[in-house]
Structures are given as C-alpha cells and as structure tokens.
Design an enzyme around this catalytic site. Structure first.
Site, PDB file in Angstrom:
ATOM      1  N   ASN A   5       0.875  -1.174   0.000  1.00  0.00           N
ATOM      2  CA  ASN A   5       0.000   0.000   0.000  1.00  0.00           C
ATOM      3  C   ASN A   5       0.914   1.225   0.000  1.00  0.00           C
ATOM      4  OD1 ASN A   5      -1.818   2.028   0.479  1.00  0.00           O
ATOM      5  ND2 ASN A   5      -2.305   1.417   2.588  1.00  0.00           N
ATOM      6  N   TRP A   6       0.993   1.858  -1.173  1.00  0.00           N
ATOM      7  CA  TRP A   6       1.911   2.999  -1.283  1.00  0.00           C
ATOM      8  C   TRP A   6       1.315   4.287  -0.712  1.00  0.00           C
ATOM      9  CZ3 TRP A   6       4.303   2.549  -6.935  1.00  0.00           C
ATOM     10  CH2 TRP A   6       5.228   1.514  -6.941  1.00  0.00           C
ATOM     11  N   HIS A  92      -9.434   1.075   5.172  1.00  0.00           N
ATOM     12  CA  HIS A  92      -8.146   1.292   5.841  1.00  0.00           C
ATOM     13  C   HIS A  92      -8.354   2.282   6.995  1.00  0.00           C
ATOM     14  CE1 HIS A  92      -4.022   2.590   6.532  1.00  0.00           C
ATOM     15  NE2 HIS A  92      -3.643   1.475   5.926  1.00  0.00           N
ATOM     16  N   GLU A 160      -4.959  -5.010  10.823  1.00  0.00           N
ATOM     17  CA  GLU A 160      -3.987  -3.931  10.979  1.00  0.00           C
ATOM     18  C   GLU A 160      -4.269  -3.162  12.261  1.00  0.00           C
ATOM     19  OE1 GLU A 160      -2.149  -2.828   6.938  1.00  0.00           O
ATOM     20  OE2 GLU A 160      -3.837  -1.500   7.274  1.00  0.00           O
ATOM     21  N   SER A 204       3.781  -2.125  10.345  1.00  0.00           N
ATOM     22  CA  SER A 204       5.233  -2.128  10.577  1.00  0.00           C
ATOM     23  C   SER A 204       5.914  -3.433  10.166  1.00  0.00           C
ATOM     24  CB  SER A 204       5.546  -1.792  12.041  1.00  0.00           C
ATOM     25  OG  SER A 204       5.143  -0.474  12.334  1.00  0.00           O
TER      26      SER A 204
HETATM   27  C1  PEP Z   1      -0.661   0.245   6.299  1.00  0.00           C
HETATM   28  O1  PEP Z   1      -0.910   1.425   6.593  1.00  0.00           O
HETATM   29  O2  PEP Z   1      -1.465  -0.438   5.640  1.00  0.00           O
HETATM   30  C2  PEP Z   1       0.598  -0.303   6.765  1.00  0.00           C
HETATM   31  C3  PEP Z   1       0.692  -1.587   6.889  1.00  0.00           C
HETATM   32  O3  PEP Z   1       1.609   0.612   7.033  1.00  0.00           O
HETATM   33  P1  PEP Z   1       3.072   0.292   7.642  1.00  0.00           P
HETATM   34  O4  PEP Z   1       3.566  -0.972   7.019  1.00  0.00           O
HETATM   35  O5  PEP Z   1       3.878   1.488   7.247  1.00  0.00           O
HETATM   36  O6  PEP Z   1       2.902   0.162   9.112  1.00  0.00           O
END
Ligand code: PEP
Length: 247
Positions: A5-6, A92, A160, A204
């Site tokens: 996910n950019w 999200h 998440e 993360s």
């Molecule tokens: C996200 O926001 O979907 C995500 C997984 O971000 P990060 O890997 O930077 O924690």
C-alpha cells in the site's frame, strides 16, 4: 499474498527506480499473489511496467467509492476495473480516521465491489482499545460490515492494529496468529456461505520481522506500507514469504 500500500507516496521517477531495484532483488516464484496499490493516478504506469517485465505483480486501488457521477475526487468501481485492478483495499484505518468513513460506508463499498474485484477489508483496534482488552469486540464490530453477505469470489481481511501502523511496534506473532484465527471464525459464522477468508497482517512489517509473522499458521501474508516504498525491501519480504509459505 503480499500487498503493497503505497498510500499518497511516489512519483514517476520513484516508480521507475522502484522497479529497477525490485527486479534486481526479487526471486518471484509461481503462484504467490503480489499486489501493489499505488496512488490512483499511477495505477496504469505500474501495471504497464509490470507487464513489460513479465512480473506477476497485480495492481489494485487503495479505496473505491460507492458510486459514479457527481462525486468530485472519487474513483468508481467501473474506473477501477477499466484500469486492470485486481483488488481494492477497503476500510483502511486512515480512511476511517482522516476521511470519516464509518462501518456503514464500508459495508456499501464491500457490496459494490465484492462480485467484481477482490476486496481487502482492513480491520484493527486502536491502542486504547488494545489496552482495555477490547480487541476482539472491536474486530467483531468492524467485521459486521460483511454480516449476511454471500461471497462468491475470494475475500481478504487485513488485520492492521492502528497502533502498529507506521510506528515500528507490532503485536507478538503468537497474538497475531490467535487474532487471525478469531477473524476467520467470525467471518465464517456471519457470512451467508461461510466464507473462508485469507487474513493478512499489516502494521510495521519489514524484512527484519516478516519471517516471525509468516511462520504463524493463520498468517496468509502481509499488507505492507512504509517498507513497500523501497523496491528492494519489498522484494525481500516477498522472497521471505515464498521461502516459508510456498514450500
Ligand atoms: C498500512 O498502513 O497499511 C501499513 C501496513 O503501514 P506500515 O507498514 O507502514 O505500518
């Protein structure tokens, strides 16, 4: 399944550099779903570069709107399909928090997309919920957006935890495994056809910790934010996944 996910990051130059390093470092192998959700304006560029280099990368959208027409700034499901998207991230936590999306909006988006593309529904508790031991209650509430729906196609849930996104913090892999099993059970019990979702972990994930997550039974992959902005580190995460789950 590994999905990048950019978010609202990138440029044409970044994308070209990203593919140079990804191609150099990736050991793509058969069958693993590798996805990138670039900013909408770059979806076609990413799809074209992946195709030109015979990569198995599939493109997807970071969101989808509930309809077309007089909705300034929105992207409809028809446009997403027209641009070779294989999946759409829905719900999200940044959409929930920064764009005030609620469970009702998210349910409508799922209903709109579920028969047309692969929905990746994001769920996760805040740190305050986690500290109060409310994680499962919050997840059950968020999963109600798919209550009584029938999924003819695949369904993916991304667990998440909001407090793990971009923070460098993660839950213990064993706790993630338990939550993933819980998510699978809830989804099976509330969907009309007892849907059996793939469950990705997001928050993360990087090349140093990915193995600890992928080694868990109910972790079917990862949704990766920050570490996916670098082609080399995303390739490494894909390679690690291949090594563990595709044996
Ligand atoms: C996200 O926001 O979907 C995500 C997984 O971000 P990060 O890997 O930077 O924690």
């Amino acid at each position: 399944m590994i999905v990048a996910n950019w978010k609202c990051n990138g440029s044409k130059a970044m994308i070209d550099a990203w593919f140079n390093t990804y191609i150099k470092d990736s050991e793509e192998s058969n069958g693993v779903f590798i996805g990138i959700a670039p900013p909408t304006i770059y979806i076609e560029r990413v799809a074209n570069i992946a195709k030109k280099n015979s990569l198995q990368i599939k493109t997807g959208s970071q969101d989808v709107d509930i309809s077309s027409g007089a909705r300034t700034g929105a992207i409809s499901i028809e446009m997403i399909l027209d641009n070779n998207c294989y999946f759409s991230i829905i719900g999200h936590s940044e959409r929930r928090e920064l764009f005030n999306e609620n469970n009702n909006d998210i349910r409508q988006k799922i209903i709109k997309t579920m028969d047309k593309t692969l929905p990746i529904l994001c769920v996760g508790e805040t740190l305050a919920d986690n500290k109060k031991n409310l994680t499962k209650d919050i997840l059950r509430e968020q999963l109600e957006v798919i209550d009584n729906l029938e999924f003819k196609n695949e369904l993916v849930i991304a667990y998440e935890p909001v407090w793990a996104i971009g923070s460098g913090l993660t839950p213990d892999p064993k706790d993630i495994n338990e939550i993933h099993k819980f998510i699978k059970d809830v989804v099976q019990s509330i969907t009309n056809n007892s849907a059996n979702p793939s469950v990705l972990y997001g928050g993360s994930v990087n090349s140093a910790n990915a193995t600890s997550f992928f080694s868990e039974e109910y972790v079917d992959g990862a949704l990766v934010g920050g570490a996916a902005l670098d082609g080399s580190s995303f390739a490494e995460i894909v390679n690690l996944y291949n090594g563990i789950k595709q044996q």
